[in-house]
Enzyme design. Sequence first.
Site, PDB file in Angstrom:
ATOM      1  N   SER A 227      -9.976  -0.510   7.050  1.00 43.74           N
ATOM      2  CA  SER A 227      -9.362  -0.294   5.735  1.00 43.74           C
ATOM      3  C   SER A 227      -8.676  -1.519   5.116  1.00 43.74           C
ATOM      4  O   SER A 227      -8.328  -1.485   3.936  1.00 43.74           O
ATOM      5  CB  SER A 227      -8.364   0.861   5.799  1.00 43.74           C
ATOM      6  OG  SER A 227      -9.038   2.093   5.749  1.00 43.74           O
TER       7      SER A 227
ATOM      8  N   SER B 100      -9.780   1.853   2.907  1.00 46.13           N
ATOM      9  CA  SER B 100      -8.910   2.603   2.030  1.00 46.13           C
ATOM     10  C   SER B 100      -7.887   1.748   1.281  1.00 46.13           C
ATOM     11  O   SER B 100      -7.303   2.196   0.314  1.00 46.13           O
ATOM     12  CB  SER B 100      -8.163   3.656   2.841  1.00 46.13           C
ATOM     13  OG  SER B 100      -7.268   3.032   3.752  1.00 46.13           O
TER      14      SER B 100
ATOM     15  N   LYS C 197       0.852  -1.197   0.000  1.00 51.12           N
ATOM     16  CA  LYS C 197       0.000   0.000   0.000  1.00 51.12           C
ATOM     17  C   LYS C 197       0.885   1.243   0.000  1.00 51.12           C
ATOM     18  O   LYS C 197       1.921   1.261   0.667  1.00 51.12           O
ATOM     19  CB  LYS C 197      -0.908  -0.030   1.234  1.00 51.12           C
ATOM     20  CG  LYS C 197      -1.967   1.066   1.281  1.00 51.12           C
ATOM     21  CD  LYS C 197      -2.862   0.887   2.494  1.00 51.12           C
ATOM     22  CE  LYS C 197      -3.932   1.964   2.590  1.00 51.12           C
ATOM     23  NZ  LYS C 197      -4.819   1.769   3.756  1.00 51.12           N
TER      24      LYS C 197
END
Lengths: 473, 97
Positions: free
Chosen positions: A165, A141, A66
Amino acid sequence: MLKTRQLSSVELTKSYLEWIREVEPELKALVTVTDELALAQAEKADELIAAGEAQSPLSGIPVLIKDNMCTRGVRTTCSSRMLDNFVPPYDATVVEKLNDCHVVVVGKTNMDEFAMGSSTENSAFFPTRNPWDRSRVPGGSSGGSAVGVAAGEAVYALGSDTGGSIRQPAGFCGVTGLKPTYGRVSRYGLVAFASSLDQIGPLTQDVADCALVLGAIAGYDPRDSTSVPYPAPDYTQCLRDDLKGLRLGVPKEYFVEGMQPEVAAVIRAAISQLEGLGASVDWEASLPHTPYALAAYYIIAPSEASANLARYDGVKYGFSYAETDSMWQAMEKTREHGFGPEVKRRIMLGTYALSAGYYDAWYLKAQKVRTLIRQEFDQAFSRFDALITPTSPTVPFKIGEKVDDPLQMYLSDVCTLPINIAGLPAVSIPAGFTEGLPVGMQIIGKPFSEETILKVAHAFQQTTDWHQKKPEM
Amino acid sequence: MKLSREEVLHIARLARLGLDEAEVARFGEQLGELLESFAVLQRVDTEGIIPTAHSIALDNVVRSDEVADSLPPDQVLANAPRQEGNFFRVRPVLGDR
C-alpha cells in the site's frame, strides 16, 4: 532555506495550501485539509527556527498524513463511513515524532477504506485520480499520499503498507515509497488492518528525503510491543554514488505471467544501469514459492482484519445504528451500514478461514506457507545484498476497470505482498516510463537493512532523472 | 465452487455483519471464486513446517506494573454514540437473542 530565513514556514505553508485549493477539485487526494492547524504549526516553527530551537531539516516543512493514523483533534476517517466523525484523543507515535520535529501537517490523505485495496477506489468518500492520467487510478491503498507528493501538495507524506500500500501507489505515481522492516516503525495509533503485516513508511520525491523521513519516524516505542528495541540509525549517512561489491539478485518468478512486457523492459533496463554502477547482478535468481504468496496473503490478511475490525460495534466510537433496541441487531446493522463492500468481503473471507472446520485447511496452512516464503528469502539473502523486482506487473489501470473483479484487483499486489509476508524492508523508486505512465522498481533487503536498499536506490537516482519528472498540472 | 446461501449467512452471523440479499448472493459467488483460486495452497508440501504468526522473532514483552497517566474520561467518551455519566451506554444484553 527555512534555516537561513530566506523563506518563512508560514509563507511556504500558504503557498502549499493555495496549490492544494487549486488542484484538489480535480485530484481529490485529501479527505481533510488542515489549514488552521498548518498555519499555527508554521508560525510556531518559524519562532523556533528563529530561536535556533528547531534543528530538524523537517522543521516547518509541509507533510500529508494518511487518514488511518491518529491525529489528536483532527478527524481520522480511514476513508470509511464507520469513522466519518471520529476525532482521536491522541496522536499516533509517528505523528508525535514528526510534531517533535515541528513539521507542518497540511492534510489527511484519501485511501482505500481501512487500507483494503489497490486503487483508492474503495474510499467511502470519492476516488483519487492519478496526476499522470486522470482517467487512471493512483494505486492504493495510500493513493492520496502518493498523489499528494507527485502533485506537489506537500513535500512528503506518510503512508501505511500491509501488502504493497505504500510501494504500489508510489510506483503508479512516480514517487519514492518505502516500507520498513516489520517492527522498525511504531504502529501505535495506526488503525489496525492486519497487525502482523502493517508498517508505516514515507512517500517522498527522492531517496535522500526518504532516508531523512525514515530516520525521523523509526525507533523503539514501548506502546507498540512489536516495535524492535534497536536504535534507528541516521539513514542519510548510508547514501553513496556507486555500488561496487554489492550483490544483486533478480528473482525470475517476479516477472509473472500477465506482466506487461513494457513494464518488464523498463525494469530490465534499470537493473542494467545498477550493473553499470558496479553491482554484480544474478539475473536467474529464484524464489520458487512466490506463486503461493498471493493466496497465503489473502488468507492471512483478511483473517487478521476480521479480528481487528470486530471492535467496530457502534458502542465506543464511530458510526452507530440507532433505530433498534436489540443489542445484536444494533451491532449487525452498524457494521452493515458502516462498512463498504471490500471491507465486508475481507471480513467474510477472514471469518471463513478462521471458522471451525476450516482453520487448519486455510489459516494454519497459509501460516505454514508463510514460513516457507520467509525461509526462501533468508536463503536468497545469504547470496545477495538486495533483490530487484518490478513494483507492479502493470502500469496504472483505468478507474472502474477492476472494481467488480476482486481477484484481478488482488493480483496488482502480486510483487509487493510477499515482502510483507516475510516482514522485509523494500523501497519502490521511479525506474522509467511507458505510454507516458511511471513504472516503479522494487528493491528488497534483508530485515533491518534499510540502509542497503536506500544506498542502491540513491545510487540509481544519482545517474537517472526519472524521479525528477513531474506530471503536467 | 459457490458458497451456499446458508454458508454465507453462517459466516456473516459469526462476524456479526448484516448483509442485504444482493450481498448474500454476490459474496457467495465471489468468496467461492477466491477460495477456488487460493486452493493452490493445498498443493504446497508443508509437512513438518512450523506456522509463522509474526515475521520478526520477538521475545516476550513485559513491563513493570506502574500507575501512569491515562486519558481523562471526557476525552475517552467524546466519540461515544451514547453515553450516560462517565459510561458508555449499551442496549440490554440479557434477554436479547
